[in-house]
Design a protein around this motif. Sequence first.
Motif, PDB file in Angstrom:
ATOM      1  N   PRO A  54      -4.453   7.452   2.217  1.00  0.00           N
ATOM      2  CA  PRO A  54      -3.602   6.451   2.866  1.00  0.00           C
ATOM      3  C   PRO A  54      -3.426   5.182   2.023  1.00  0.00           C
ATOM      4  O   PRO A  54      -2.355   4.574   2.056  1.00  0.00           O
ATOM      5  CB  PRO A  54      -4.322   6.145   4.189  1.00  0.00           C
ATOM      6  CG  PRO A  54      -5.709   6.669   4.032  1.00  0.00           C
ATOM      7  CD  PRO A  54      -5.618   7.799   3.059  1.00  0.00           C
ATOM      8  N   VAL A  55      -4.450   4.823   1.254  1.00  0.00           N
ATOM      9  CA  VAL A  55      -4.329   3.607   0.433  1.00  0.00           C
ATOM     10  C   VAL A  55      -3.242   3.783  -0.636  1.00  0.00           C
ATOM     11  O   VAL A  55      -2.364   2.931  -0.805  1.00  0.00           O
ATOM     12  CB  VAL A  55      -5.691   3.230  -0.202  1.00  0.00           C
ATOM     13  CG1 VAL A  55      -5.537   2.129  -1.238  1.00  0.00           C
ATOM     14  CG2 VAL A  55      -6.675   2.798   0.885  1.00  0.00           C
ATOM     15  N   HIS A  56      -3.269   4.920  -1.340  1.00  0.00           N
ATOM     16  CA  HIS A  56      -2.204   5.181  -2.331  1.00  0.00           C
ATOM     17  C   HIS A  56      -0.848   5.297  -1.649  1.00  0.00           C
ATOM     18  O   HIS A  56       0.160   4.786  -2.143  1.00  0.00           O
ATOM     19  CB  HIS A  56      -2.464   6.509  -3.062  1.00  0.00           C
ATOM     20  CG  HIS A  56      -3.579   6.440  -4.049  1.00  0.00           C
ATOM     21  ND1 HIS A  56      -3.862   7.489  -4.903  1.00  0.00           N
ATOM     22  CD2 HIS A  56      -4.472   5.472  -4.336  1.00  0.00           C
ATOM     23  CE1 HIS A  56      -4.889   7.156  -5.667  1.00  0.00           C
ATOM     24  NE2 HIS A  56      -5.282   5.945  -5.336  1.00  0.00           N
ATOM     25  N   SER A  57      -0.830   6.030  -0.529  1.00  0.00           N
ATOM     26  CA  SER A  57       0.445   6.343   0.110  1.00  0.00           C
ATOM     27  C   SER A  57       1.133   5.090   0.638  1.00  0.00           C
ATOM     28  O   SER A  57       2.347   4.929   0.499  1.00  0.00           O
ATOM     29  CB  SER A  57       0.239   7.313   1.271  1.00  0.00           C
ATOM     30  OG  SER A  57      -0.427   8.473   0.818  1.00  0.00           O
ATOM     31  N   ILE A  58       0.347   4.213   1.258  1.00  0.00           N
ATOM     32  CA  ILE A  58       0.937   2.986   1.799  1.00  0.00           C
ATOM     33  C   ILE A  58       1.471   2.136   0.642  1.00  0.00           C
ATOM     34  O   ILE A  58       2.578   1.603   0.701  1.00  0.00           O
ATOM     35  CB  ILE A  58      -0.099   2.216   2.663  1.00  0.00           C
ATOM     36  CG1 ILE A  58      -0.363   2.999   3.956  1.00  0.00           C
ATOM     37  CG2 ILE A  58       0.397   0.814   2.960  1.00  0.00           C
ATOM     38  CD1 ILE A  58      -1.489   2.447   4.819  1.00  0.00           C
ATOM     39  N   ALA A  59       0.709   2.065  -0.452  1.00  0.00           N
ATOM     40  CA  ALA A  59       1.175   1.290  -1.613  1.00  0.00           C
ATOM     41  C   ALA A  59       2.470   1.871  -2.156  1.00  0.00           C
ATOM     42  O   ALA A  59       3.448   1.146  -2.375  1.00  0.00           O
ATOM     43  CB  ALA A  59       0.106   1.278  -2.700  1.00  0.00           C
ATOM     44  N   ALA A  60       2.495   3.186  -2.350  1.00  0.00           N
ATOM     45  CA  ALA A  60       3.699   3.803  -2.913  1.00  0.00           C
ATOM     46  C   ALA A  60       4.886   3.594  -1.980  1.00  0.00           C
ATOM     47  O   ALA A  60       6.004   3.328  -2.423  1.00  0.00           O
ATOM     48  CB  ALA A  60       3.472   5.293  -3.153  1.00  0.00           C
ATOM     49  N   SER A  61       4.636   3.670  -0.675  1.00  0.00           N
ATOM     50  CA  SER A  61       5.725   3.582   0.293  1.00  0.00           C
ATOM     51  C   SER A  61       6.224   2.148   0.501  1.00  0.00           C
ATOM     52  O   SER A  61       7.286   1.945   1.076  1.00  0.00           O
ATOM     53  CB  SER A  61       5.301   4.149   1.641  1.00  0.00           C
ATOM     54  OG  SER A  61       4.892   5.486   1.489  1.00  0.00           O
ATOM     55  N   LEU A  62       5.426   1.170   0.088  1.00  0.00           N
ATOM     56  CA  LEU A  62       5.871  -0.221   0.243  1.00  0.00           C
ATOM     57  C   LEU A  62       6.335  -0.833  -1.070  1.00  0.00           C
ATOM     58  O   LEU A  62       7.305  -1.578  -1.115  1.00  0.00           O
ATOM     59  CB  LEU A  62       4.730  -1.085   0.806  1.00  0.00           C
ATOM     60  CG  LEU A  62       4.275  -0.796   2.230  1.00  0.00           C
ATOM     61  CD1 LEU A  62       3.077  -1.676   2.586  1.00  0.00           C
ATOM     62  CD2 LEU A  62       5.422  -1.019   3.224  1.00  0.00           C
ATOM     63  N   LEU A  63       5.619  -0.524  -2.153  1.00  0.00           N
ATOM     64  CA  LEU A  63       5.866  -1.235  -3.414  1.00  0.00           C
ATOM     65  C   LEU A  63       6.915  -0.548  -4.277  1.00  0.00           C
ATOM     66  O   LEU A  63       7.553  -1.186  -5.111  1.00  0.00           O
ATOM     67  CB  LEU A  63       4.559  -1.381  -4.223  1.00  0.00           C
ATOM     68  CG  LEU A  63       3.369  -1.995  -3.478  1.00  0.00           C
ATOM     69  CD1 LEU A  63       2.146  -2.077  -4.391  1.00  0.00           C
ATOM     70  CD2 LEU A  63       3.715  -3.397  -2.962  1.00  0.00           C
TER      71      LEU A  63
END
Length: 441
Positions: A365-374
Amino acid sequence: NSILEYLTNAKFQPVGGVISGGMAGILDLHLKTATTWLFYVIKQDFSFVHLPSLNSSRLKELYSQSLEASHYLDNNTNLILQEARLKPATNSYVKPRFPLHSKQISHIHLENATLLMLCRNWELPEVLKSMRSMEDKFNRDYHYPWVFLNDVNFTGDFISQTTNMATGPTSYGLIPENDWNTPDSINKTRYAECLKDYIKNDVIYGGSRSYRNMCRFNSGFFFRQDLLLSYDYYFRVEPGIEYFCDFQMDPFRLMKDNGKKYGFVISLLEYPDTIPTLWDTVEDFLHEHPEYQNTDSAVDFITTKEPIGPKTVVSTTDSPYNMCHFWSNFEIGDLNFFRSKEYLDYFNYLSQNGGFYYERWGDAPVHSIAASLLLNKDEIMHFEDIGYTHTPFFTFPDSLSMRSGKRCLVPEGEKNIDILAHSCLPRWWRYGSGKRFMREY
Ligand code: GDP
Ligand code: MN
């Protein structure tokens, strides 16, 4: 002598000397690619290994000085040349493991990329299984290097067996304690209490300290390990996984040519109990740095108020995060994204919160949220036809002609997760960058 003949006839200029039965050389591929300089060791059976990518100005310097290649090798790499020291087979029935023909060598185009595995010594049998699958389905046509990372030293047995399984060079890194261990800022009493609660609630890996160290390492430190600094792309591999189909493409090249920064195969729902305050923390971070959110991000993919998935895994909180994440045991990523100021600020903010320990935040989730926001949503890539399993889920092409063309061996009776209830892939098609077939790239 046949090696020399071979090198003379091939379309590149070797430099350097003979090392214990192998031949070291710099292949100048600039006719094809204008910029690619690679350093190779040609082994006696004509197989070859290329050294972890080197800075191209350093290579040109070496090239112009015709520096003794053996000297360079001795001083600059931990490459294991056991193989090169073996006598070639005299029995003509025995074929070299990876025969190379000049035709093939002139077509080599490699990106600055590595296969990457974090693992433990005792996982060796499962590590070899994963490597075998990766080599057979993809890497034996490319010979990309492998990097192995561990929080303790790898054993000699681990090193020699994985070196033999690889068709590219291998290197082994010991993770510095500060990048792995629980930081002193974590309150020991509170941490122990949290672990007890997690065990009581039967949350998967809830009672494990090492798993939490691993998740924080994979969230914030893998991309800054010394052995990865010179690379642009990584392909994460875990012990015990399997690929089902011939790749028939270089995923690194596909990512680079199409400006992709994060690639996945499976997307599914996270256990809400592992991340009760993760999204709140992300929102606090975004308040501090609203400018970090990409104006064309995939935020709609990860946020929703409508319930999705089977009732049992739907969050009971009113968090707008819908628990969708890219399953990070498979990842192909741009290391420069993770090394960016935006990502590092994001990671540091999360890390300070303590949720990697007091809760059990996963790197997925940490990678995914970053990829999905940044990132721009088009910088995220779904690899739809690789065919992959990591216990307990499977993904593979449903099309029989695709399976046949890519020589997929799909295990019988296993369900494709892609459109099951707990898969987020349909949501990705709808709210992410859409559905595209591989042949459209
Ligand atoms: P799961 O996939 O979430 O069930 O967790 P795994 O046990 O597969 O761990 C994820 C990855 O981290 C795998 O590549 C493991 O080999 C690796 N890993 C997990 N814990 C440790 C650890 O304590 N030390 C090292 N060196 N690797 C670990
Ligand atoms: Mn795993």
